[in-house]
Design a protein around this motif. Structure first.
Motif, short mmCIF file in Angstrom:
data_model
loop_
_atom_site.label_atom_id
_atom_site.label_comp_id
_atom_site.label_asym_id
_atom_site.label_seq_id
_atom_site.Cartn_x
_atom_site.Cartn_y
_atom_site.Cartn_z
N UNK A 37 1.14 -1.10 0.03
CA UNK A 37 -0.11 0.09 0.04
C UNK A 37 1.44 1.63 0.45
N UNK A 38 0.42 2.08 -0.02
CA UNK A 38 0.73 3.56 -0.29
C UNK A 38 0.06 4.62 0.96
N UNK A 39 0.86 5.72 1.41
CA UNK A 39 -0.06 6.38 2.05
C UNK A 39 1.08 7.40 2.21
N UNK A 40 0.37 8.21 1.81
CA UNK A 40 0.37 9.54 1.68
C UNK A 40 1.35 10.62 2.92
N UNK A 41 2.04 12.22 2.67
CA UNK A 41 2.45 12.54 3.14
C UNK A 41 1.98 13.48 4.49
N UNK A 42 0.15 13.35 4.28
CA UNK A 42 -0.84 13.72 5.21
C UNK A 42 -1.22 12.56 6.19
N UNK A 43 -1.01 11.20 5.67
CA UNK A 43 -1.26 10.17 6.50
C UNK A 43 -2.61 9.90 6.15
N UNK A 44 -2.23 10.03 4.65
CA UNK A 44 -4.05 9.15 4.14
C UNK A 44 -3.06 8.10 3.33
#
Length: 218
Positions: free
Chosen positions: A183-190
């Motif tokens: 999975x990939x989580x963006x820098x804002x935590x999403x």
């Protein structure tokens, strides 16, 4: 003799103290909303260009967009030193996330290898990416895995997280489990992207290169 007087702006004489407080509250909320939009705009722009504009000559994305985005749950994770820290403390970078029990089998080790190699292949942008193994139990991890993949040697974080919370946060694709993919989580935590079961490393790397190109956050 003409006497000039300086007129000063006066408040609305009909406004009550409660009305003036409500007006200030609305202005404060509007200013906060504008600040949040400014802070989030780099990630929003990267999503828009990646999924809507499509750069010239680019193919469609390999990963599946998680819709709606899933914010990090308010959970603690246990780090390599046995310390409980908020999962949200890892915001600020792009997180490549996999999950598996501590008894990491061949498929699990392959995903660790894949994440390590993909991060290394991003060149100078590799420091913007943190691979994470979310371990779903309390068992001991093979020391050979720690030597090969755990930071500081390869940059992969070995974190332990409650298995129930993991299943609620990480959506599995039909016919597979959360342990089957990355999975990939963006820098804002999403949580924003899920790659297919037994993913192609080259395709994952291509997805990451495009996202890192269009977003300077993280």
């Amino acid at each position: 003799m003409n006497v000039q007087t300086n007129s000063m702006p006066s408040q609305d004489p009909t406004a009550t103290p409660d009305t003036r407080i409500d007006a200030r509250t609305r202005r404060g909320r509007l200013q906060m909303l504008m600040l949040l939009l400014v802070c989030a705009s780099p990630v929003i722009f990267s999503y828009f260009t990646y999924y809507v504009v499509k750069p010239s000559g680019a193919s469609t994305n390999y990963g599946t967009l998680v819709d709606p985005l899933r914010p990090m749950p308010p959970e603690n994770v246990t780090n390599e030193r046995g310390e409980a820290v908020p999962l949200a403390s890892f915001r600020g970078k792009w997180l490549m996330v996999m999950t598996a029990p501590s008894a990491c089998d061949e498929a699990c080790a392959k995903r660790l290898f894949t994440m390590r190699q993909i991060r290394a292949g991003q060149g100078q942008d590799r420091e913007r990416i943190t691979p994470v193994w979310l371990i779903s139990d309390t068992g001991a991890v093979d020391e050979r895995l720690s030597s090969a993949y755990n930071e500081p040697y390869a940059g992969v974080r070995f974190l332990r997280m409650d298995a129930v919370a993991l299943r609620q946060w990480l959506p599995a694709e039909p016919g597979a489990g959360a342990e089957d993919t990355v999975y990939l989580v963006d820098p804002l935590g999403n949580l924003m992207l899920r790659w297919p079961k037994e993913p192609d490393p080259k395709q994952i790397s291509s997805d990451l290169k495009k996202l890192l190109k269009f977003s300077r956050i993280g």
